[in-house]
Design an enzyme around this catalytic site. Structure first.
Site, short mmCIF file in Angstrom:
data_model
loop_
_atom_site.label_atom_id
_atom_site.label_comp_id
_atom_site.label_asym_id
_atom_site.label_seq_id
_atom_site.Cartn_x
_atom_site.Cartn_y
_atom_site.Cartn_z
N GLY A 1 58.34 71.35 105.56
CA GLY A 1 58.50 69.82 105.43
C GLY A 1 59.92 69.61 104.93
O GLY A 1 60.51 70.50 104.31
N GLN B 1 66.39 65.08 100.67
CA GLN B 1 66.71 66.24 100.00
C GLN B 1 67.99 66.83 100.68
O GLN B 1 68.60 67.68 100.14
CB GLN B 1 65.70 67.35 100.56
CG GLN B 1 64.48 66.96 99.61
CD GLN B 1 63.24 67.81 100.09
OE1 GLN B 1 62.41 67.68 100.83
NE2 GLN B 1 62.99 69.01 99.51
N CYS C 1 58.88 73.54 96.82
CA CYS C 1 59.79 72.53 97.25
C CYS C 1 61.19 73.15 97.38
O CYS C 1 61.45 74.03 96.55
CB CYS C 1 59.56 71.47 96.07
SG CYS C 1 60.85 70.27 96.62
N LEU C 2 61.85 73.01 98.54
CA LEU C 2 63.17 73.75 98.83
C LEU C 2 63.97 73.02 97.99
O LEU C 2 65.31 73.57 97.72
CB LEU C 2 63.53 73.05 100.12
CG LEU C 2 62.66 73.77 101.24
CD1 LEU C 2 63.03 73.27 102.60
CD2 LEU C 2 62.44 75.14 101.24
N HIS D 1 53.20 65.39 99.64
CA HIS D 1 54.47 65.83 98.74
C HIS D 1 55.56 65.32 99.18
O HIS D 1 56.48 64.98 98.35
CB HIS D 1 54.49 67.45 99.02
CG HIS D 1 55.63 68.15 98.59
ND1 HIS D 1 55.40 69.00 97.68
CD2 HIS D 1 56.84 68.29 98.94
CE1 HIS D 1 56.73 69.78 97.37
NE2 HIS D 1 57.57 68.81 98.19
O1 K1U Z 1 59.45 69.36 100.51
C1 K1U Z 1 59.95 70.48 100.53
O2 K1U Z 1 60.80 70.88 99.78
C2 K1U Z 1 59.62 71.46 101.77
C3 K1U Z 1 58.25 72.21 101.01
C4 K1U Z 1 57.09 71.58 101.71
C5 K1U Z 1 55.75 71.89 100.90
C6 K1U Z 1 55.22 72.96 100.99
C7 K1U Z 1 53.99 73.38 100.15
C8 K1U Z 1 53.22 72.53 99.79
C9 K1U Z 1 53.89 71.04 99.81
C10 K1U Z 1 54.77 70.84 100.48
C11 K1U Z 1 58.36 73.77 101.74
O3 K1U Z 1 58.60 73.90 102.70
S1 K1U Z 1 58.44 74.80 100.55
C12 K1U Z 1 58.44 76.36 101.47
C13 K1U Z 1 57.19 76.78 102.15
O4 K1U Z 1 56.33 76.28 101.59
C14 K1U Z 1 57.11 77.84 103.22
C15 K1U Z 1 58.15 78.47 103.67
C16 K1U Z 1 58.19 79.29 104.65
C17 K1U Z 1 56.97 79.57 105.34
C18 K1U Z 1 55.77 78.98 104.72
C19 K1U Z 1 55.95 77.92 103.76
ZN ZN Z 2 59.76 69.01 98.14
#
Ligand code: K1U
Ligand code: ZN
Length: 173
Positions: free
Chosen positions: A50, A55, A98-99, A140
């Protein structure tokens, strides 16, 4: 399409932007669709599941998401001016990442199901019910639109740990 820089909490200017409340989109124009294309490409490159526009430094109410598993066809989704309503009383705990908070994961409790109303990529109104990872991710990302990070749901000690990790990651990079 372009891959844009993702703002992170270890940088004071980035953090100030991440704390902003995003403004509504007036209309889903080609310019808005170009921003959504950039967001999706940036999210896939990260990689993530996401991303909120703030961001990448654009505090407007847009979210992109793709919850397809590895090996499945990509399933990009676009949410313009999303609104959440009718949360379930039942709660669900998920280890979130979270990225903008690099390499830190922690458990957050949120409603297990919630409804979302939004405009899609074509600017059409959609209402749907979210559950499981979709419910976690949309809540989120909606927090991002309000200037809230998932670590704001944690204790001070855990937030400080997340910040220390982000600063360490930055030093190594
Ligand atoms: O909002 C963001 O920063 C993105 C975030 C979204 C999110 C992940 C987990 C729970 C709630 C919201 C991410 O994408 S973090 C990276 C991640 O979860 C992931 C990356 C690669 C493969 C699978 C998962
Ligand atoms: Zn996030």
């Amino acid at each position: 399409m372009a891959i844009r820089r993702i703002l992170t909490i270890d940088n004071a200017a980035d953090l100030a932007t991440l704390k902003k409340i995003s403004t509504p989109v007036e209309a889903v124009t080609d310019e808005v669709r170009a921003l959504m294309d950039d967001m999706l490409e940036t999210m896939y490159d990260a990689p993530g599941i996401g991303l909120a526009a703030v961001q990448i430094g654009e505090p407007v109410r847009i979210i992109v998401m793709d919850l397809a598993r590895e090996g499945e066809e990509p399933a990009p989704r676009y949410f313009v001016n999303p609104e959440l309503f009718d949360p379930s009383e039942e709660l669900f705990v998920y280890e979130e990442g979270c990225l903008s908070v690099p390499e830190y994961f922690d458990a957050v409790e949120r409603p297990a199901r919630i409804k979302v109303r939004y405009l899609n990529y074509q600017g059409e109104p959609v209402v749907e019910e979210a559950e499981g990872l979709f419910a976690v991710c949309i809540q989120h990302e909606m927090d991002h639109l309000e200037g809230v990070l998932f670590i704001d749901h944690l204790s001070r000690l855990r937030r400080d740990r997340a910040m220390a990790k982000a600063k360490k990651v930055r030093r190594v990079a």
